[in-house]
Motif scaffolding. Structure first.
Motif, PDB file in Angstrom:
ATOM      1  N   PRO A 163       0.840  -1.212   0.000  1.00 30.67           N
ATOM      2  CA  PRO A 163       0.000   0.000   0.000  1.00 30.67           C
ATOM      3  C   PRO A 163       0.869   1.253   0.000  1.00 30.67           C
ATOM      4  O   PRO A 163       2.012   1.224   0.480  1.00 30.67           O
ATOM      5  N   ALA A 164       0.333   2.344  -0.554  1.00 34.39           N
ATOM      6  CA  ALA A 164       1.042   3.638  -0.501  1.00 34.39           C
ATOM      7  C   ALA A 164       1.204   4.036   0.964  1.00 34.39           C
ATOM      8  O   ALA A 164       0.311   3.803   1.788  1.00 34.39           O
ATOM      9  N   LEU A 165       2.336   4.649   1.277  1.00 34.02           N
ATOM     10  CA  LEU A 165       2.574   5.089   2.652  1.00 34.02           C
ATOM     11  C   LEU A 165       1.682   6.277   2.999  1.00 34.02           C
ATOM     12  O   LEU A 165       1.474   7.170   2.183  1.00 34.02           O
ATOM     13  N   ILE A 166       1.170   6.264   4.209  1.00 35.92           N
ATOM     14  CA  ILE A 166       0.436   7.409   4.745  1.00 35.92           C
ATOM     15  C   ILE A 166       1.464   8.320   5.412  1.00 35.92           C
ATOM     16  O   ILE A 166       2.246   7.860   6.255  1.00 35.92           O
ATOM     17  N   ALA A 167       1.463   9.589   5.014  1.00 29.46           N
ATOM     18  CA  ALA A 167       2.511  10.492   5.490  1.00 29.46           C
ATOM     19  C   ALA A 167       1.923  11.644   6.289  1.00 29.46           C
ATOM     20  O   ALA A 167       0.729  11.931   6.228  1.00 29.46           O
ATOM     21  N   ARG A 168       2.813  12.287   7.026  1.00 29.90           N
ATOM     22  CA  ARG A 168       2.428  13.364   7.920  1.00 29.90           C
ATOM     23  C   ARG A 168       1.654  14.473   7.197  1.00 29.90           C
ATOM     24  O   ARG A 168       0.779  15.107   7.777  1.00 29.90           O
ATOM     25  N   ARG A 169       1.965  14.713   5.901  1.00 28.07           N
ATOM     26  CA  ARG A 169       1.296  15.797   5.187  1.00 28.07           C
ATOM     27  C   ARG A 169      -0.055  15.393   4.609  1.00 28.07           C
ATOM     28  O   ARG A 169      -0.767  16.234   4.064  1.00 28.07           O
ATOM     29  N   ASP A 170      -0.421  14.130   4.702  1.00 25.21           N
ATOM     30  CA  ASP A 170      -1.739  13.733   4.213  1.00 25.21           C
ATOM     31  C   ASP A 170      -2.814  14.280   5.141  1.00 25.21           C
ATOM     32  O   ASP A 170      -2.609  14.367   6.350  1.00 25.21           O
ATOM     33  N   PRO A 171      -3.980  14.626   4.587  1.00 29.11           N
ATOM     34  CA  PRO A 171      -5.054  15.158   5.444  1.00 29.11           C
ATOM     35  C   PRO A 171      -5.467  14.151   6.518  1.00 29.11           C
ATOM     36  O   PRO A 171      -5.415  12.939   6.290  1.00 29.11           O
ATOM     37  N   ILE A 172      -5.851  14.667   7.669  1.00 31.66           N
ATOM     38  CA  ILE A 172      -6.336  13.775   8.721  1.00 31.66           C
ATOM     39  C   ILE A 172      -7.617  13.082   8.268  1.00 31.66           C
ATOM     40  O   ILE A 172      -8.422  13.651   7.525  1.00 31.66           O
ATOM     41  N   ARG A 173      -7.773  11.847   8.698  1.00 33.40           N
ATOM     42  CA  ARG A 173      -9.007  11.082   8.431  1.00 33.40           C
ATOM     43  C   ARG A 173      -9.277  10.215   9.661  1.00 33.40           C
ATOM     44  O   ARG A 173      -9.029   9.012   9.656  1.00 33.40           O
ATOM     45  N   PRO A 174      -9.826  10.827  10.723  1.00 35.81           N
ATOM     46  CA  PRO A 174     -10.043  10.075  11.963  1.00 35.81           C
ATOM     47  C   PRO A 174     -11.033   8.938  11.731  1.00 35.81           C
ATOM     48  O   PRO A 174     -11.938   9.047  10.899  1.00 35.81           O
ATOM     49  N   ASP A 175     -10.848   7.869  12.497  1.00 35.03           N
ATOM     50  CA  ASP A 175     -11.734   6.712  12.374  1.00 35.03           C
ATOM     51  C   ASP A 175     -12.661   6.561  13.569  1.00 35.03           C
ATOM     52  O   ASP A 175     -13.397   5.579  13.656  1.00 35.03           O
ATOM     53  N   SER A 176     -12.641   7.507  14.495  1.00 34.60           N
ATOM     54  CA  SER A 176     -13.314   7.341  15.791  1.00 34.60           C
ATOM     55  C   SER A 176     -13.321   8.682  16.527  1.00 34.60           C
ATOM     56  O   SER A 176     -12.568   9.590  16.188  1.00 34.60           O
ATOM     57  N   PHE A 177     -14.174   8.762  17.553  1.00 32.54           N
ATOM     58  CA  PHE A 177     -14.121   9.949  18.416  1.00 32.54           C
ATOM     59  C   PHE A 177     -12.740  10.056  19.058  1.00 32.54           C
ATOM     60  O   PHE A 177     -12.219  11.158  19.243  1.00 32.54           O
TER      61      PHE A 177
END
Lengths: 248, 248
Positions: free
Chosen positions: B131-145
């Motif tokens: 999978p492509a790496l998720i990096a610090r500059r990627d937008p946040i995408r929270p999965d939970s409260f």
């Protein structure tokens, strides 16, 4: 065909009043505000920091499709306690109720203060020639508890989109003035958002194909330092006003 | 020369206990926890959601230089009410007290759940090849409260850095297990953070020249999908463990 229903939270605030006047040709408008304002069968008094009040209010508008969520403490220098309860807690409550009652899309009034620290303390970026544009992909740099609260609101919006598919367009709104005149503050030559550009932006945010996004809300000011290219491409936003035309 | 003082909030939690054992050679350790734990003159009982308790506790450690802020509800499925009070409110309270009492730097236990939605619902990214790496500059995408609460904590950290110069290293910590074994969950082959890599990362975060940053905290797992290049460059982080070596 009936207009789709749109609820404006904070309908008696500065932005709320502008939208209320201009969106009634396209939407069946409902309002919510902490202050009673003008009496109306379609405007309800509720405190967004209280989940039960918010849910009770939503239950009175069947088949609600859209929400423009403006409610909260609008002061950049608001206390932590106020933005914690009203802006962070209030935004979670509005999203909770919207998801419960089947709302399709929320336009969330975020704020340029999510990245306000790029402007310095006190803000001086507007006085510099040709500053680099601040863009949506730049890291957040809040300048205030208010800015933190809006960053948290964007995170809440993102969660409800990811988890429930509840759509959100988050607008980092610039400087809207009551008299629609940017000359009250030198910074506004860069940051002004005219009433008609605000209305265009919100209308296009409600209708756009994109299902989640974060955009700066600013007029086409010559001295603008926020990147609006994603709003142009994804929302079709075409601002018509330029604060510099007011400056002599 | 005396060791610099380091306060660990949430010192009786899983991460807190690991750090407490391994940092005592370099720091004069103090602890804060909501549970009493083992009695000690250097561990104080306090609820981070209560600002007065937090400030009172900080006032008992003169010349405190560093804080590792781990306290809060650690459950990914925690309720909104809990993370609102303990994680968002609690983090603001710890930063408020740290600023008041002259702390230089906070290492904040953020979480990979700030961007957890990149993994899908339920998480499946670990099962995909390359999978492509998720990096610090990627937008946040929270999965939970919980993920929202950690995003809000990062925003609070950023504000205190911008406004007061209070330094912060925010670590989006991966999967730390009590037995230091990644085999309890297939996802952990990607997301595991070993105890010794955790300790290295926190130590380097306390000493690094960089004054604010956000980094993923993960071992050098073959199947890692978080980008740690900024931690390598800015903190000098060199993880030594690989979860795949446990898998037969």
């Amino acid at each position: 065909m009936a207009f789709p229903k749109l609820l404006i939270t904070g309908c008696n605030g500065l932005v709320g009043r502008i939208l209320w006047k201009k969106l009634s040709d396209d939407f069946d408008l409902y309002g919510l505000d902490i202050s009673p304002g003008e009496p109306s069968g379609k405007i309800f008094q509720a405190d967004v920091s209280d989940l039960e009040q918010v849910k009770s209010m939503f239950s009175r508008v069947p088949s609600l499709t859209y929400v423009a969520h403006l409610a909260g403490d609008p002061r950049v220098d608001a206390s932590w306690d106020s933005v914690f309860a009203n802006n962070i807690g209030g935004t979670k409550n509005v999203y909770d109720a919207a998801q419960t009652f089947g709302v399709r899309r929320i336009v969330f009034a975020s704020s340029n203060h999510v990245t306000g620290a790029y402007e310095g303390f006190p803000p001086s970026l507007h006085a510099r020639p040709n500053p680099a544009l601040i863009a949506r992909r730049d890291p957040i740099r809040p300048d205030s508890f208010y800015g933190v609260s809006k960053a948290a609101g964007e995170a809440i919006a993102r969660l409800y989109y990811e988890f429930y598919g509840l759509e959100s367009i988050c607008l980092r709104i610039g400087s809207v003035t009551k008299e629609d005149d940017p000359r009250v503050n030198p910074r506004f030559e860069s940051t002004w958002l005219s009433h008609r550009d605000l209305v265009q932006l919100v209308k296009k945010s409600l209708k756009a194909d994109v299902k989640f996004g974060i955009y700066y809300g600013v007029s086409n000011n010559t001295k603008r330092f926020w990147d609006i290219s994603n709003a142009e491409v994804e929302l079709g936003y075409r601002p018509e006003d330029d604060a510099s035309k007011f400056m002599i």
